[in-house]
Design an enzyme around this catalytic site. Structure first.
Site, PDB file in Angstrom:
ATOM      1  N   ARG A   1       0.876  -1.161   0.000  1.00 54.14           N
ATOM      2  CA  ARG A   1       0.000   0.000   0.000  1.00 54.14           C
ATOM      3  C   ARG A   1       0.922   1.221   0.000  1.00 54.14           C
ATOM      4  NH1 ARG A   1      -1.800  -3.505   4.103  1.00 54.14           N
ATOM      5  NH2 ARG A   1      -3.860  -4.424   3.726  1.00 54.14           N
TER       6      ARG A   1
ATOM      7  N   LYS B   1      -1.833  -0.006   8.463  1.00 49.91           N
ATOM      8  CA  LYS B   1      -3.218  -0.468   8.522  1.00 49.91           C
ATOM      9  C   LYS B   1      -3.371  -1.859   9.130  1.00 49.91           C
ATOM     10  CE  LYS B   1      -7.279  -1.162   5.564  1.00 49.91           C
ATOM     11  NZ  LYS B   1      -7.814  -1.073   4.192  1.00 49.91           N
TER      12      LYS B   1
ATOM     13  N   ARG C   1      -0.410  -3.145  -6.808  1.00 48.67           N
ATOM     14  CA  ARG C   1      -0.676  -4.131  -5.737  1.00 48.67           C
ATOM     15  C   ARG C   1      -1.520  -5.288  -6.286  1.00 48.67           C
ATOM     16  NH1 ARG C   1      -0.705  -4.685  -0.153  1.00 48.67           N
ATOM     17  NH2 ARG C   1      -2.649  -5.317   0.849  1.00 48.67           N
TER      18      ARG C   1
ATOM     19  N   HIS D   1      -3.064  -8.911   4.248  1.00 47.66           N
ATOM     20  CA  HIS D   1      -4.516  -8.982   4.365  1.00 47.66           C
ATOM     21  C   HIS D   1      -4.932 -10.451   4.472  1.00 47.66           C
ATOM     22  CE1 HIS D   1      -4.241  -8.673  -0.261  1.00 47.66           C
ATOM     23  NE2 HIS D   1      -4.282  -9.936   0.064  1.00 47.66           N
TER      24      HIS D   1
ATOM     25  N   TYR E   1      -8.870  -9.348  -4.965  1.00 43.83           N
ATOM     26  CA  TYR E   1      -7.767  -9.206  -5.903  1.00 43.83           C
ATOM     27  C   TYR E   1      -7.904 -10.096  -7.131  1.00 43.83           C
ATOM     28  CZ  TYR E   1      -5.553  -6.131  -2.639  1.00 43.83           C
ATOM     29  OH  TYR E   1      -5.299  -5.050  -1.841  1.00 43.83           O
TER      30      TYR E   1
END
Length: 433
Positions: free
Chosen positions: A248, A278, A345, A368, A377
């Site tokens: 990110r 995050k 990403r 994640h 994704y």
């Protein structure tokens, strides 16, 4: 309990319908509201030319079984006023809007948004990220001079043409309204758009993209501020790091461990993502190691520029980090890339899938869950990406089949050699005898 309340709510509304009461009851944010078409509220505009409009009336009735009894009684009372055409907007039905002088503008409330929001939310890096998302979009899509009422806020949403922009604005304005207890019904705008397009770059396009930064240098004018004439190199480095690690953008700017990145001990060439990011700390592994050298990503000059850029910012201020990430997007547009930073990403995730990397390993590397990895994704697999994945799989299968055939030939040759060897032994024994 909520399920029971909703089940009973359906029964109550059915009774109101059977009694031909032109009022229904709805649940919103833990409260019950009466919904009915009524004469225009004082100050409202007659946009339809009918002199009437559908309103949600909150009487501060809690959404529980006892509250349902009260709401049903109030519905019958309101229904009688509507049927007799004697309904008037009084203090009971206007509620907080009974005294218009108490209403503040959106701009006035935005000044206190952060303070009020964090009265009910623990302040963390993630919650600050969420708050800034709500704040920035509410500010962008509303008129700060408008009174902070449901009509003005809904009008702001209706003016947004793009589906995803409208959806994101709705999420933000909903949080704004919850914070300041503004009664509003955004259910019509809260559905996530079904389609969204992304341009996921291939490896060839990524390699070509980094050249565009140098092209910018060659094509820009001579009148360049000396203080920023080399700044493009930092954003070129950022581009390369996003491509190599699938990070990110903010994971490059929040307390980066520059010493580790340049350290000789970093044999695996990992990038350390800080715990304030995050999804917490992790070490991200590169997928295309050769790009680290090709893109010159360990050049100390670029890391000095990174250190200077973040030292100018208050690292505890989410807005300042966001300004840096927005600068990345600005550079993508400036040099003419037809994809966005986050698309790198997505490209990393797709490339990992094509290379056969286990989903859990790829998801952990991106920071994640497996669910996010598979649902979010892999949905961006383009036709070209699917062709590449299928062709590589077929190629790998063909290689396996070829190896099997070669192994079979070698086994056959081995058996023939054994047979010849036995024949020679028998011939030698025969000659001796």
């Amino acid at each position: 309990m909520r399920t029971k309340v909703l089940q009973e709510l359906e029964k109550v509304n059915q009774r109101l319908k059977s009694a031909k009461t032109k009022v229904t009851i709805r649940e919103s944010n833990g409260s019950l509201q009466l919904r009915a078409t009524l004469p225009l509220k004082p100050g409202d505009k007659d946009t339809n030319g009918t002199g009437r409009k559908q309103y949600n009336i909150s009487l501060n009735i809690p959404a529980n079984l006892d509250g349902l009894k009260t709401a049903e009684e109030e519905s019958y009372e309101l229904g009688k006023l509507i049927a007799r055409k004697t309904f008037e907007w009084n203090e009971k039905y206007l509620g907080n809007e009974a005294n218009p002088k108490e209403l503040k503008t959106i701009g006035e409330l935005l000044k206190n948004f952060e303070e009020e929001y964090f009265k009910n939310h623990k302040r963390t890096t993630k919650s600050e990220h969420t708050f800034f998302y709500y704040y920035s979009r509410t500010k962008r899509f509303t008129n700060s001079q408008d009174l902070a009422n449901s009509e003005n806020l809904i009008n702001s949403i209706q003016k947004i043409d793009k589906e995803w922009a409208r959806y994101n604005a709705t999420r933000a304005i909903s949080a704004f309204c919850i914070t300041f207890k503004i009664e509003i019904d955004l259910s019509k705008y809260s559905k996530m758009p079904e389609n969204n397009s992304r341009k996921i770059p291939t490896d060839v396009e990524i390699s070509a993209g980094i050249i565009k930064f140098a092209d910018y240098l060659n094509n820009r004018g001579n009148q360049v501020n000396p203080d920023v004439k080399d700044s493009w190199q930092l954003w070129r480095w950022t581009y390369g790091m996003l491509a190599v690690f699938g990070l990110r953008p903010r994971e490059l700017f929040i307390n980066p461990d520059i010493d580790w990145w340049l350290s000789e001990e970093n044999a695996d060439m990992t990038w350390k993502v800080h715990k304030d990011c995050k999804t917490g700390e992790r070490q991200a592994l590169p997928l295309q190691k050769q790009w680290i050298e090709e893109f010159d990503l360990k050049n100390p000059k670029y890391l000095e520029m990174l250190a200077t850029a973040i030292s100018k910012k208050d690292k505890n201020k989410h807005a300042e980090i966001t300004a840096l990430t927005q600068r990345v997007s600005w550079w993508f547009r400036k040099i003419g890339l037809d994809f966005k930073p986050y698309d790198l990403r997505h490209a990393w995730a797709i490339r990992a899938h094509i290379l056969g990397i286990p989903i859990k390993a790829a998801a952990d590397n991106l920071g994640h869950s497996v669910q996010v990895h598979t649902q979010t994704y892999q949905r961006w697999f383009s036709l070209d990406m699917r062709k590449l994945a299928i062709n590589q799989a077929l190629s790998k299968r063909n290689e396996i089949e070829l190896i099997k055939e070669e192994n079979a030939k070698l086994r056959m040759e081995n058996e023939m050699l054994k047979l010849e060897n036995e024949m020679l032994k028998l011939e030698l024994v025969y000659k001796r005898s």
